[in-house]
Structure formats: structure tokens, C-alpha cells
Design a protein around this motif. Sequence first.
Motif, PDB file in Angstrom:
ATOM      1  N   GLU A 155      -9.133   8.588   8.411  1.00 57.00           N
ATOM      2  CA  GLU A 155      -8.429   9.714   8.889  1.00 57.00           C
ATOM      3  C   GLU A 155      -6.485   9.728   8.417  1.00 57.00           C
ATOM      4  O   GLU A 155      -6.116  10.820   8.126  1.00 57.00           O
ATOM      5  N   SER A 156      -6.241   8.553   7.557  1.00 56.00           N
ATOM      6  CA  SER A 156      -4.651   8.487   6.257  1.00 56.00           C
ATOM      7  C   SER A 156      -5.046   7.030   5.625  1.00 56.00           C
ATOM      8  O   SER A 156      -5.966   6.548   5.327  1.00 56.00           O
ATOM      9  N   HIS A 157      -4.227   7.068   5.174  1.00 54.31           N
ATOM     10  CA  HIS A 157      -4.076   5.680   4.180  1.00 54.31           C
ATOM     11  C   HIS A 157      -3.985   4.720   4.788  1.00 54.31           C
ATOM     12  O   HIS A 157      -3.594   3.186   5.077  1.00 54.31           O
ATOM     13  N   VAL A 158      -3.239   4.733   6.541  1.00 53.71           N
ATOM     14  CA  VAL A 158      -3.073   3.380   7.147  1.00 53.71           C
ATOM     15  C   VAL A 158      -4.316   3.555   8.856  1.00 53.71           C
ATOM     16  O   VAL A 158      -3.866   3.054   9.928  1.00 53.71           O
ATOM     17  N   ALA A 159      -5.099   4.695   9.197  1.00 55.07           N
ATOM     18  CA  ALA A 159      -5.716   4.631   9.873  1.00 55.07           C
ATOM     19  C   ALA A 159      -6.443   5.250  10.379  1.00 55.07           C
ATOM     20  O   ALA A 159      -7.388   5.730   9.384  1.00 55.07           O
ATOM     21  N   TRP A 160      -8.066   4.762  11.221  1.00 54.67           N
ATOM     22  CA  TRP A 160      -8.852   5.355  10.610  1.00 54.67           C
ATOM     23  C   TRP A 160     -10.235   4.347  12.105  1.00 54.67           C
ATOM     24  O   TRP A 160      -9.726   3.146  12.610  1.00 54.67           O
ATOM     25  N   ALA A 161     -10.841   5.269  12.404  1.00 47.16           N
ATOM     26  CA  ALA A 161     -11.805   4.177  13.605  1.00 47.16           C
ATOM     27  C   ALA A 161     -13.020   4.551  13.273  1.00 47.16           C
ATOM     28  O   ALA A 161     -13.722   5.214  12.653  1.00 47.16           O
ATOM     29  N   SER A 162     -13.971   4.214  14.079  1.00 50.41           N
ATOM     30  CA  SER A 162     -15.335   4.004  13.618  1.00 50.41           C
ATOM     31  C   SER A 162     -16.057   3.649  14.970  1.00 50.41           C
ATOM     32  O   SER A 162     -15.853   3.388  16.182  1.00 50.41           O
TER      33      SER A 162
ATOM     34  N   HIS B 218       1.045  -1.477  -0.034  1.00 55.03           N
ATOM     35  CA  HIS B 218       0.463   0.122  -0.366  1.00 55.03           C
ATOM     36  C   HIS B 218       0.706   1.276   0.396  1.00 55.03           C
ATOM     37  O   HIS B 218       0.264   2.554   0.150  1.00 55.03           O
ATOM     38  N   VAL B 219       2.046   1.628   0.446  1.00 54.21           N
ATOM     39  CA  VAL B 219       3.198   2.196   0.457  1.00 54.21           C
ATOM     40  C   VAL B 219       4.144   1.962  -0.704  1.00 54.21           C
ATOM     41  O   VAL B 219       5.236   3.339  -0.813  1.00 54.21           O
TER      42      VAL B 219
ATOM     43  N   TYR C 178      -2.802  14.740   4.200  1.00 54.30           N
ATOM     44  CA  TYR C 178      -1.702  14.797   3.057  1.00 54.30           C
ATOM     45  C   TYR C 178      -1.260  13.460   3.285  1.00 54.30           C
ATOM     46  O   TYR C 178      -0.296  12.846   3.620  1.00 54.30           O
ATOM     47  N   VAL C 179      -1.726  12.668   1.936  1.00 52.86           N
ATOM     48  CA  VAL C 179      -1.393  11.119   2.226  1.00 52.86           C
ATOM     49  C   VAL C 179       0.253  11.775   0.688  1.00 52.86           C
ATOM     50  O   VAL C 179      -0.675  11.749  -0.255  1.00 52.86           O
ATOM     51  N   VAL C 180       1.131  11.336   0.733  1.00 56.68           N
ATOM     52  CA  VAL C 180       2.033  11.907   0.109  1.00 56.68           C
ATOM     53  C   VAL C 180       3.020  10.872  -1.035  1.00 56.68           C
ATOM     54  O   VAL C 180       3.230  10.144  -0.336  1.00 56.68           O
ATOM     55  N   ASP C 181       2.910  10.762  -2.190  1.00 52.62           N
ATOM     56  CA  ASP C 181       3.381   9.398  -2.999  1.00 52.62           C
ATOM     57  C   ASP C 181       4.325  10.590  -3.885  1.00 52.62           C
ATOM     58  O   ASP C 181       4.275  11.993  -4.046  1.00 52.62           O
ATOM     59  N   ALA C 182       5.662  10.408  -3.432  1.00 50.10           N
ATOM     60  CA  ALA C 182       6.900  10.584  -4.242  1.00 50.10           C
ATOM     61  C   ALA C 182       7.577   9.268  -4.984  1.00 50.10           C
ATOM     62  O   ALA C 182       7.782   8.625  -4.558  1.00 50.10           O
TER      63      ALA C 182
ATOM     64  N   ASN D  35       7.552   4.683  -6.637  1.00 48.38           N
ATOM     65  CA  ASN D  35       7.352   5.218  -5.512  1.00 48.38           C
ATOM     66  C   ASN D  35       7.132   4.872  -4.443  1.00 48.38           C
ATOM     67  O   ASN D  35       6.987   3.505  -4.103  1.00 48.38           O
ATOM     68  N   VAL D  36       7.482   5.865  -3.199  1.00 45.12           N
ATOM     69  CA  VAL D  36       6.771   5.804  -1.846  1.00 45.12           C
ATOM     70  C   VAL D  36       5.774   6.518  -1.425  1.00 45.12           C
ATOM     71  O   VAL D  36       5.657   8.147  -1.302  1.00 45.12           O
TER      72      VAL D  36
END
Lengths: 132, 132, 132, 132, 132, 132
Positions: free
Chosen positions: F120-127, A122-123, B32-36, B5-6
Motif C-alpha cells: 500500500e506504500s513504500h513502508v507498508a504491506w499486508a498479505s 529508502h527515503v 502517492y509516494v512523494v519524492d521532494a 531527495n526526501v
Amino acid sequence: MYSLNVRDHFMIAHSFTGEVFGPAQRLHGATYVVDATFRREELDSDGLVVDIGLASQQLSAILAALNYQNLDDHPDFDDQNTTTEFLAHQIYLRLADAIARGKLGSSAKGLTALCVTLNESHVAWASYEGTL
Amino acid sequence: MYSLNVRDHFMIAHSFTGEVFGPAQRLHGATYVVDATFRREELDSDGLVVDIGLASQQLSAILAALNYQNLDDHPDFDDQNTTTEFLAHQIYLRLADAIARGKLGSSAKGLTALCVTLNESHVAWASYEGTL
Amino acid sequence: MYSLNVRDHFMIAHSFTGEVFGPAQRLHGATYVVDATFRREELDSDGLVVDIGLASQQLSAILAALNYQNLDDHPDFDDQNTTTEFLAHQIYLRLADAIARGKLGSSAKGLTALCVTLNESHVAWASYEGTL
Amino acid sequence: MYSLNVRDHFMIAHSFTGEVFGPAQRLHGATYVVDATFRREELDSDGLVVDIGLASQQLSAILAALNYQNLDDHPDFDDQNTTTEFLAHQIYLRLADAIARGKLGSSAKGLTALCVTLNESHVAWASYEGTL
Amino acid sequence: MYSLNVRDHFMIAHSFTGEVFGPAQRLHGATYVVDATFRREELDSDGLVVDIGLASQQLSAILAALNYQNLDDHPDFDDQNTTTEFLAHQIYLRLADAIARGKLGSSAKGLTALCVTLNESHVAWASYEGTL
Amino acid sequence: MYSLNVRDHFMIAHSFTGEVFGPAQRLHGATYVVDATFRREELDSDGLVVDIGLASQQLSAILAALNYQNLDDHPDFDDQNTTTEFLAHQIYLRLADAIARGKLGSSAKGLTALCVTLNESHVAWASYEGTL
């Protein structure tokens, strides 16, 4: 420029040689989710970039030859680090060859470029794009 | 052309100046989810676009300097609307500088282009791509 | 019921024993993108399900012990098919143990359930959910 | 080069003419998740690629004219296979026209390119990119 | 509780009857990306929730019977609004029947629940979950 | 059990009180991509879990009251850490109230449960999930 993308995946084991790879020098593995993106300037007479059925079928056949393998033992990759970016190029070459041999249909000769992307988590992902 | 990409992320507060921003003139925030995405024509001698460990580490360090900040108070962004596209460029500049200073390893000097994408929601993102 | 999820990944090699596995009997590998979902009835005094920093750190430590390994050689998995669903359970057990030993903080004792999901491709995943 | 992307979707019925389409010659349908990517060399005086509010609104208006339609009966597409790649081009033309007529604001005249991508499933998408 | 999920998709046309549906009363269509999630308390003797090959094959066969159809003309759905939630239930029934008839292998008799989710866009999905 | 999900998002600033939050004690912000999942045992007479138009509209209205705000200054959240899990519960309460007041239509009275997830990001969520 038009593009069309099809997605498939394969799962392999491999190891890397070189200090830069750190713990990835050990035998491990990866799922690669593969995007093959075909490009051309004008659509063919059916309104298509490429026959999506043939494109999916050829991509699947190319990945089947790598799927469920230990790439360290694969005759095509002797003494070669099978990094994600290297494999993206390999799959590009095989798809480009299938296009040249007419396996994606005759109108596929109108394709001008091909990009192959391997998503490894995913990264992280890597790709190779070249002209046809 | 090869690309690698990371992905990482950071979370900030900011506000915007100018009627065009409507309710976003108020103090709010974003993840912001960042792709480099690093690009080069040929792989290095290890079969890599860039050392993915160093690339991830440098991206993380650059984002750490912005993470959990109110960008309205950040000395680097005085009187500046820190829009998503502006921030993509800023992170590009910082990563490009890290590459030039050798922080991504000596073979990273073979990189020819860099794209930084900031995903701000499931429906919007912005990026900056430039040569190196 | 409240839930909080953190995500990480690991990359391994393995093979399977049994005709049901078909070509997956060969040595191959996988990337597993792991979701650890923590559940409880009421939030703790800080308004949290669990300290997300400690949760991420412990998940990362547990995955580091499996990452870049050939699971066929791993002492914990002798004569065991390390299927995705089996591994989801294993990681559940290790996280549950870390919670019991206080490694996710004292308020983590209020957690009542844990679900561990291993995403192995864009079309397949497996999970194990149990009480704590 | 700066890019900014907004996403929306529409849902249509259609059928295709030509043996290459196989079972898709029958009346069926699709959800298209649409990405409109706007590009320019320099940001405008507000630090923007384009007013994201106006961009989203115009994309939504263009899709509303296609949404919940049987494209086989649509007067704009007589005797035309409304393939994904064809529709990407059509939406590109309509957005390009909206930009030219000032509907995305006066600073949108600084836009130099536009890419429209139609995601039709988790494994296939098509796009058209052109200059402005 | 263990779960295992496989994903596939199908593309159909349909219309709805009833004022509540607004513009969706017109003939339109959808791509449904389908997740079939199989659940059981204990793994079978191979360490599996279900044979993933058979599960994928049966899901694919069930979707093939609906794919590239106008559901308004489908004999199974006379006078029925084929909403996303209704279709999720239909596919659940068909998969449950395939399990009962042994088409997912004999160990699939240990499955205790099944959830079928239809993702219809990037912002909407529906599911049906029931015991087996 | 049937479920139907709609997705939207909002963007806020906030800070946290308590050592457990580390650098998140500083004023920062987040994009929350919100999934509202409605559940019921039987479909209504139109074959629906809930009127998806009304559900989307009410979710959007509830998020609009929080969007582009500094939650530290919001009268509803005095002396409250507005963690992701806390906000998931708040939005649950507001949606549950809208359902009770008939804003999602009369058949929405058949809903039995509601889950609100904040990514909240590509690696975290809550419900938060509760009955209705």
C-alpha cells in the motif's frame, strides 16, 4: 542525450560537526548505494555510452578506497563534514579524473556529463551532477 | 548541481471529470509516494543542500493537510481534476512557499530548483520541476 | 496466515572481531532499512493484524535507541559482533517484548509470529523470524 | 516542467560484435524494464501531461514488436549492435513517431520532450532523452 | 529462524517448447536478478548465518557458468524447458552442492534451508526453496 | 517448494469505522500493488508452477472488479472494514476460486498454496497465505 548508469555500494562510519546535525553529531554510519550516470550526445563507434565493464571496475575501485572506513580519520576529509551530498561530489571528482586519465577507455573522452547519486536509505538520497 | 531527495506518502480519494478518464471518472483513490528533490549549485557552510530534518518535517506537514481526504471535497481544488501531475505541482507550490517563508532554515534560500514526484503505482509516476 | 509489514530505518557505526570479517574488522557503518512483519491466523475484531499506527510507533522507538550510535560502545552489545543477523534478532526480541507488555494494543496478543528483516544494501539483507 | 512516466517490459535475445563486449559477444539475452517519460511545460485542458491509457497502450504496442525476438535476426537492426542505449533511442524514435501521428491523442502535440529508459538489471540502465 | 540473502544477476537466451508458451516459443532472452537466501536455526560462533563473502563468491561463480549463454545449446539442459522456476531449482542444486563440498566454509554445514529466487521483470519472479 | 509470482495493481476509495483507525475513518483511498504467489511441490509437465499468462489474466480480471471503486459502496463489503489485510484475503479467495474452476488451466490443480500481498506504500504491506 544518452545516459548509462552503473550501481555499486560502500559502507562507512562518520560523525558530523554543527548543531544542525542533531543526533548525527555522534559517531554513526551509513550504507551508500551509488549510482554513476554517464552522459553523452552521440554513441561511440561500438554503439556505447561507455564500456560498462570498465565503468563498473573504476567505480568499484574508487569505492574500495572509502569502503569499511571511518571517514573522520580519512586524510582526504580533514575538518570536513562528509555529508551525503559532499561525498557524491567527491566520487564525481574521482570518476571524472579516472575518465580524464583514460581509465574508462579512449572513447570515454566523448562523455559530456556525469551524475553521482548516493542512496542512503529508502527515503533519502543526494547527488552531484557536473559536466566533463 | 547538487540535489537532495526526501520521501514520504499520502493516501486520498478523488474522481475525475472528462471522458478521457474512462473508469477513473468514478470515485476511487490512490497512495502517492512523494519524492521532494531540492537543488542548488553550491553546498551551504555545513556542507548541505538543505537541512534534511526540516525538509522532511515540512514535506510531512504539507502532506498531512491532504492525507486521508476526499480531494473532491477539498476547498483548494474546486472544479479541478486532481490528477497526479496537478498534485505534483500543488505540492511544489506549497514547498516553495515554505522555503520562501524560511521554514526550511535560512540557508535554504540558496536553493535554486525543486522537483516533486508522485509515484502512484509500480508502473506510473508524475512530477513537476521548477526554479525557486 | 495473515501478515502485516511496516518499514523504518536506522544508521550505525560498528566493527567486527574475527578474521572471517576481512576489511569489515575496521570501524565502518551501515544503514539498516528494517521490515517488521507481524503474523496471525485470524484478524482482530477491527479487521486488523495489528494497529499499524502503534506498530510503526513502537518500531520507531526501538530503532531510536540504536540510531546514530557506535554499536561498539553500546552497553547491550559488549564483546558481541553486531552482525546484521544478530541485530535482526535483537530487534525481534525488543518488539516481542513490546507486544507482551501491551504497547501494540490489547488485540496484538493474538499475534503468533514476528519476522524482522534488516536490508543493509541493494544486494544483502538478513532476518530473524520467531513465534510469539 | 511536468513529467509523466509509464513502465512496461520486453524480453529479447541478441549478441554483440566487437572485442569491447567480451563474453557478451556470445548469444545471450535480457529483460528490459522500460520507462517512458513524457514532458511538457503546461498541462492540457484536462489537467494531464498525456492520456496515460493511450501512452501505456502505444508503449505496449511498440514493445510487442520487439518482445520475444532474437534481435540479431530483426530486419530493422542489420549489422547493428543492439546495446541498451541504442535500443533506448530506437524506442524513443518509435514513440516520438506515434505522438507525431496522433496516436497518443491530439493534446499530446503539446509534449516537448521524451525520455526512454531501459533497466537491464538491478545495477545497470541506459536512457535516451530528446525533444519532440 | 535466521535468514541471510545475497543478490547477483545473469543474462541468457533461450526458447521454450510447448503451445502453453505462446510467443515465448521463439528464441528470446532474460535478465535474471538472483536472490540466494540461506537459513539456519542458530548463528555460528562468529554471529553469522554464513560467510557473506564466500556466499557471494560462490553464487557469482555458479551464475558465471550460465551467464551470456544460449541455454538451448547448454549441455546440462538438453530437451529441457529452462523456465524461471526450473532455473531457480538448478541454481539451488548447485549452491547446495557447493555448501556440501565446503566451499562456503565449514560453519555453513549448520545451514538448514536455501531459497533461490529469480526475478525476471518488475512484475514476475519464481523461486525454489528446499532443505539442506 | 516452488513459487511463482505475478504483480498487478488497483486503486480504490474507502473509509474505516472504529476509533483505532484515527484519521483513516475519513473517506480516503489507496493504490494497492498486488503480488499473487502460487506454490507447488513439483513442476508440471511443461516445467511450470502455473501458466503465467493465465495467472496474470485472472489476477487482472479479479482486480478489474474492484478497480476505480469506492469500496464503501461495494455490495460484497457491507459493514466491513476493507483493511489491506482483509482485501488480501478477499483476493486470495477469488483467485483460489478461479483455480478451482479451472481458469488457470488444468495443471493448476497441482498448486498447493497461494499468497496474496497488497503493497500500500513504500513502508507498508499486508498479505494472506493459505493452502489450496
